[in-house]
Design a protein around this motif. Structure first.
Motif, PDB file in Angstrom:
ATOM      1  N   TYR A 169       0.719  -1.274  -0.016  1.00 36.17           N
ATOM      2  CA  TYR A 169      -0.112  -0.010   0.013  1.00 36.17           C
ATOM      3  C   TYR A 169       1.017   1.286  -0.121  1.00 36.17           C
ATOM      4  CZ  TYR A 169      -3.291   3.756   1.734  1.00 36.17           C
ATOM      5  OH  TYR A 169      -4.189   4.622   1.965  1.00 36.17           O
ATOM      6  N   LYS A 170       1.776   1.286   0.838  1.00 35.99           N
ATOM      7  CA  LYS A 170       2.769   2.412   0.873  1.00 35.99           C
ATOM      8  C   LYS A 170       3.682   2.643  -0.274  1.00 35.99           C
ATOM      9  CE  LYS A 170       4.051   4.546   4.147  1.00 35.99           C
ATOM     10  NZ  LYS A 170       4.140   5.829   4.594  1.00 35.99           N
ATOM     11  N   LYS A 171       3.940   1.599  -1.109  1.00 36.55           N
ATOM     12  CA  LYS A 171       4.586   1.735  -2.454  1.00 36.55           C
ATOM     13  C   LYS A 171       3.586   2.137  -3.490  1.00 36.55           C
ATOM     14  CE  LYS A 171       8.301  -1.348  -1.608  1.00 36.55           C
ATOM     15  NZ  LYS A 171       9.833  -0.832  -2.027  1.00 36.55           N
ATOM     16  N   ALA A 172       2.396   1.700  -3.445  1.00 42.04           N
ATOM     17  CA  ALA A 172       1.328   1.988  -4.411  1.00 42.04           C
ATOM     18  C   ALA A 172       1.004   3.434  -4.494  1.00 42.04           C
ATOM     19  CB  ALA A 172       0.365   0.641  -4.734  1.00 42.04           C
ATOM     20  N   THR A 173       0.782   3.970  -3.359  1.00 44.34           N
ATOM     21  CA  THR A 173       0.119   5.440  -3.153  1.00 44.34           C
ATOM     22  C   THR A 173       1.147   6.210  -2.745  1.00 44.34           C
ATOM     23  OG1 THR A 173      -0.244   4.879  -0.789  1.00 44.34           O
ATOM     24  CG2 THR A 173      -1.885   4.136  -2.345  1.00 44.34           C
ATOM     25  N   LYS A 174       0.885   7.773  -2.928  1.00 50.80           N
ATOM     26  CA  LYS A 174       1.618   8.679  -2.487  1.00 50.80           C
ATOM     27  C   LYS A 174       0.821   9.791  -1.479  1.00 50.80           C
ATOM     28  CE  LYS A 174       5.141   7.844  -5.249  1.00 50.80           C
ATOM     29  NZ  LYS A 174       6.282   7.578  -4.772  1.00 50.80           N
ATOM     30  N   SER A 175       1.597  10.142  -0.625  1.00 53.33           N
ATOM     31  CA  SER A 175       1.094  11.184   0.355  1.00 53.33           C
ATOM     32  C   SER A 175       0.881  12.528  -0.517  1.00 53.33           C
ATOM     33  CB  SER A 175       1.910  11.299   1.411  1.00 53.33           C
ATOM     34  OG  SER A 175       1.554  12.339   2.393  1.00 53.33           O
ATOM     35  N   PHE A 176      -0.104  13.267   0.202  1.00 50.93           N
ATOM     36  CA  PHE A 176      -0.373  14.697  -0.105  1.00 50.93           C
ATOM     37  C   PHE A 176       0.955  15.631   0.015  1.00 50.93           C
ATOM     38  CE2 PHE A 176      -1.497  19.053   1.215  1.00 50.93           C
ATOM     39  CZ  PHE A 176      -2.000  19.472  -0.082  1.00 50.93           C
ATOM     40  N   TRP A 177       1.654  15.090   0.861  1.00 51.75           N
ATOM     41  CA  TRP A 177       3.033  15.934   1.443  1.00 51.75           C
ATOM     42  C   TRP A 177       4.212  15.699   0.191  1.00 51.75           C
ATOM     43  CZ3 TRP A 177       1.496  20.012   3.811  1.00 51.75           C
ATOM     44  CH2 TRP A 177       0.521  19.962   4.756  1.00 51.75           C
ATOM     45  N   ASP A 178       3.932  14.769  -0.331  1.00 49.60           N
ATOM     46  CA  ASP A 178       4.999  14.370  -1.288  1.00 49.60           C
ATOM     47  C   ASP A 178       5.281  15.133  -2.410  1.00 49.60           C
ATOM     48  OD1 ASP A 178       5.965  12.127  -0.084  1.00 49.60           O
ATOM     49  OD2 ASP A 178       4.854  10.580  -0.942  1.00 49.60           O
ATOM     50  N   ILE A 179       4.050  15.981  -2.804  1.00 51.77           N
ATOM     51  CA  ILE A 179       4.053  16.966  -3.579  1.00 51.77           C
ATOM     52  C   ILE A 179       5.289  18.012  -3.451  1.00 51.77           C
ATOM     53  CG2 ILE A 179       2.675  18.752  -5.030  1.00 51.77           C
ATOM     54  CD1 ILE A 179       0.173  17.130  -4.217  1.00 51.77           C
ATOM     55  N   PHE A 180       5.367  18.485  -2.073  1.00 51.16           N
ATOM     56  CA  PHE A 180       6.079  19.595  -1.660  1.00 51.16           C
ATOM     57  C   PHE A 180       7.545  19.161  -1.460  1.00 51.16           C
ATOM     58  CE2 PHE A 180       1.730  20.567  -0.218  1.00 51.16           C
ATOM     59  CZ  PHE A 180       1.475  21.725  -1.168  1.00 51.16           C
ATOM     60  N   LYS A 181       7.722  17.810  -1.713  1.00 47.88           N
ATOM     61  CA  LYS A 181       9.318  17.465  -1.386  1.00 47.88           C
ATOM     62  C   LYS A 181       9.807  17.415  -2.656  1.00 47.88           C
ATOM     63  CE  LYS A 181       8.377  14.308   2.384  1.00 47.88           C
ATOM     64  NZ  LYS A 181       8.402  13.113   2.963  1.00 47.88           N
TER      65      LYS A 181
END
Length: 68
Positions: free
Chosen positions: A56-68
């Motif tokens: 699940y962690k590999k298949a999805t991205k967090s909203f905060w990953d946009i800002f990294k």
């Protein structure tokens, strides 16, 4: 099995909870349970859940990953 891809739904409540649960609480937990927080314990405790969470962690991205 429910497969999810893409962005995870952001939760302000859970984000705040994660930020305010401090190091003191983790130290207390690890004092009583020597296996708390050690690498690989999730797989030892519940292998099926650990594999599901990893994919699940590999298949999805967090909203905060946009800002990294």
């Amino acid at each position: 099995m429910n497969k999810k891809f893409g962005f995870r739904t952001p939760s302000v409540k859970k984000s705040l909870k994660a930020r305010t649960t401090g190091a003191a609480k983790r130290k207390v937990k690890s004092a009583f349970n020597p296996t708390y927080g050690t690498k690989g314990m999730g797989y030892t405790k519940s292998p099926k859940k650990a594999v599901k969470n990893k994919t699940y962690k590999k298949a999805t991205k967090s909203f905060w990953d946009i800002f990294k």
